[in-house]
Design a protein around this motif. Structure first.
Motif, PDB file in Angstrom:
ATOM      1  N   GLY A  17       0.814  -1.213   0.000  1.00 36.19           N
ATOM      2  CA  GLY A  17       0.000   0.000   0.000  1.00 36.19           C
ATOM      3  C   GLY A  17       0.849   1.264   0.000  1.00 36.19           C
ATOM      4  O   GLY A  17       0.543   2.223  -0.728  1.00 36.19           O
ATOM      5  N   ALA A  18       1.918   1.259   0.783  1.00 34.30           N
ATOM      6  CA  ALA A  18       2.759   2.457   0.857  1.00 34.30           C
ATOM      7  C   ALA A  18       3.493   2.702  -0.459  1.00 34.30           C
ATOM      8  O   ALA A  18       3.553   3.847  -0.933  1.00 34.30           O
ATOM      9  N   VAL A  19       4.043   1.663  -1.050  1.00 30.58           N
ATOM     10  CA  VAL A  19       4.761   1.840  -2.320  1.00 30.58           C
ATOM     11  C   VAL A  19       3.787   2.281  -3.413  1.00 30.58           C
ATOM     12  O   VAL A  19       4.079   3.208  -4.178  1.00 30.58           O
ATOM     13  N   ALA A  20       2.620   1.631  -3.482  1.00 33.43           N
ATOM     14  CA  ALA A  20       1.621   2.033  -4.484  1.00 33.43           C
ATOM     15  C   ALA A  20       1.151   3.463  -4.232  1.00 33.43           C
ATOM     16  O   ALA A  20       1.033   4.260  -5.173  1.00 33.43           O
ATOM     17  N   GLY A  21       0.909   3.790  -2.971  1.00 34.83           N
ATOM     18  CA  GLY A  21       0.467   5.148  -2.638  1.00 34.83           C
ATOM     19  C   GLY A  21       1.506   6.200  -2.974  1.00 34.83           C
ATOM     20  O   GLY A  21       1.183   7.268  -3.508  1.00 34.83           O
ATOM     21  N   ALA A  22       2.764   5.895  -2.677  1.00 28.74           N
ATOM     22  CA  ALA A  22       3.833   6.849  -3.014  1.00 28.74           C
ATOM     23  C   ALA A  22       3.929   7.018  -4.527  1.00 28.74           C
ATOM     24  O   ALA A  22       4.119   8.134  -5.028  1.00 28.74           O
ATOM     25  N   TRP A  23       3.787   5.924  -5.250  1.00 24.40           N
ATOM     26  CA  TRP A  23       3.856   5.991  -6.712  1.00 24.40           C
ATOM     27  C   TRP A  23       2.716   6.848  -7.270  1.00 24.40           C
ATOM     28  O   TRP A  23       2.924   7.681  -8.150  1.00 24.40           O
ATOM     29  N   LEU A  24       1.517   6.652  -6.735  1.00 28.96           N
ATOM     30  CA  LEU A  24       0.348   7.377  -7.237  1.00 28.96           C
ATOM     31  C   LEU A  24       0.376   8.868  -6.905  1.00 28.96           C
ATOM     32  O   LEU A  24      -0.304   9.653  -7.561  1.00 28.96           O
ATOM     33  N   THR A  25       1.141   9.253  -5.901  1.00 28.71           N
ATOM     34  CA  THR A  25       1.196  10.663  -5.496  1.00 28.71           C
ATOM     35  C   THR A  25       2.509  11.326  -5.925  1.00 28.71           C
ATOM     36  O   THR A  25       2.883  12.359  -5.379  1.00 28.71           O
ATOM     37  N   LYS A  28       1.601  14.781  -8.073  1.00 28.42           N
ATOM     38  CA  LYS A  28       0.716  15.697  -7.354  1.00 28.42           C
ATOM     39  C   LYS A  28       0.695  15.285  -5.892  1.00 28.42           C
ATOM     40  O   LYS A  28       1.176  14.223  -5.526  1.00 28.42           O
ATOM     41  N   TRP A  29       0.108  16.101  -5.080  1.00 26.21           N
ATOM     42  CA  TRP A  29      -0.083  15.774  -3.670  1.00 26.21           C
ATOM     43  C   TRP A  29       1.245  15.410  -2.998  1.00 26.21           C
ATOM     44  O   TRP A  29       1.364  14.394  -2.311  1.00 26.21           O
ATOM     45  N   THR A  30       2.258  16.242  -3.187  1.00 25.01           N
ATOM     46  CA  THR A  30       3.579  15.919  -2.647  1.00 25.01           C
ATOM     47  C   THR A  30       3.570  15.800  -1.126  1.00 25.01           C
ATOM     48  O   THR A  30       4.364  15.051  -0.571  1.00 25.01           O
ATOM     49  N   HIS A  31       2.674  16.512  -0.463  1.00 26.31           N
ATOM     50  CA  HIS A  31       2.578  16.349   0.992  1.00 26.31           C
ATOM     51  C   HIS A  31       2.239  14.898   1.324  1.00 26.31           C
ATOM     52  O   HIS A  31       2.832  14.293   2.221  1.00 26.31           O
ATOM     53  N   TRP A  32       1.275  14.334   0.592  1.00 21.48           N
ATOM     54  CA  TRP A  32       0.907  12.933   0.791  1.00 21.48           C
ATOM     55  C   TRP A  32       2.054  12.018   0.382  1.00 21.48           C
ATOM     56  O   TRP A  32       2.319  11.012   1.039  1.00 21.48           O
ATOM     57  N   HIS A  33       2.717  12.353  -0.699  1.00 23.86           N
ATOM     58  CA  HIS A  33       3.832  11.538  -1.191  1.00 23.86           C
ATOM     59  C   HIS A  33       4.903  11.410  -0.104  1.00 23.86           C
ATOM     60  O   HIS A  33       5.392  10.308   0.167  1.00 23.86           O
ATOM     61  N   ASP A  34       5.263  12.518   0.506  1.00 24.11           N
ATOM     62  CA  ASP A  34       6.280  12.496   1.556  1.00 24.11           C
ATOM     63  C   ASP A  34       5.823  11.648   2.743  1.00 24.11           C
ATOM     64  O   ASP A  34       6.581  10.799   3.238  1.00 24.11           O
ATOM     65  N   ALA A  35       4.609  11.852   3.194  1.00 21.76           N
ATOM     66  CA  ALA A  35       4.096  11.112   4.356  1.00 21.76           C
ATOM     67  C   ALA A  35       4.029   9.611   4.071  1.00 21.76           C
ATOM     68  O   ALA A  35       4.391   8.789   4.921  1.00 21.76           O
ATOM     69  N   ILE A  36       3.579   9.269   2.875  1.00 27.51           N
ATOM     70  CA  ILE A  36       3.492   7.854   2.510  1.00 27.51           C
ATOM     71  C   ILE A  36       4.895   7.250   2.394  1.00 27.51           C
ATOM     72  O   ILE A  36       5.128   6.109   2.802  1.00 27.51           O
TER      73      ILE A  36
END
Length: 175
Positions: A17-25, A28-36
């Motif tokens: 989930g984290a790798v997929a989430g980081a890839w999807l963000t 865009k949504w760099t704040h989410w990308h960093d947190a993930i």
């Protein structure tokens, strides 16, 4: 037979989930990308601890083999004679280490990109992106190996990772 315990399975799913989430963000949504990305790093760190202190099939010492055994397994695989392993086979063991190491490298370079020293540094960003693409390639190899071994040994390894059970060992299987 129970092989993979709940922490291994939960950490595996969390990392997916984290790798997929980081890839999807990524764009865009760099704040989410960093947190993930930080979440992925935390999951890897927990898996490293569990790989030393966890149950039998979770421990790296149980499934990470030396070069002789690993290359012997590769030769047997290429000849169509690879034995079934109750846990990870020798190539799978090294793939686990490569995947965990690559996630650490991607996350580490991602964090460096946010520091004063490397903010806006094109070289560090290119390294981060290159490592992310390397991770994608490793995931593809991992999925290919899971699919190939599922077919070879007639056992659904994806389902086994979800419920933690594999069929009992037979003669010639390796625990």
């Amino acid at each position: 037979m129970k092989v993979w315990d709940l922490p291994v399975r939960a950490l595996h799913l969390a990392l997916i989930g984290a790798v997929a989430g980081a890839w999807l963000t990524t764009e865009k949504w760099t704040h989410w990308h960093d947190a993930i990305g930080y979440t992925a790093l935390a999951v890897v760190l927990m898996r490293l601890v569990w790989g030393v202190a966890g149950s039998a099939h979770a421990r790296f010492g149980q499934f990470v083999r030396g070069p002789r055994e690993t290359f012997g397994y590769l030769g047997a695989l290429l000849r169509g004679q690879a034995s079934r392993h109750l846990g990870h086979n020798p190539l799978g063991g090294w793939m686990v280490l490569l995947l965990l190491g690559c996630v650490l490298a991607v996350g580490g370079t991602g964090w460096l990109c946010t520091t004063d020293r490397y903010w806006g540094d094109e070289t560090m960003f290119a390294l981060h992106a290159g490592l992310a693409w390397t991770l994608v390639a490793l995931v593809a190899l991992h999925l290919g190996g899971v699919f190939a071994m599922s077919l070879r040994h007639r056992e659904n390894l994806v389902a086994a990772m979800l419920h933690g059970r594999k069929r009992e060992p037979h003669e010639g299987d390796v625990s």
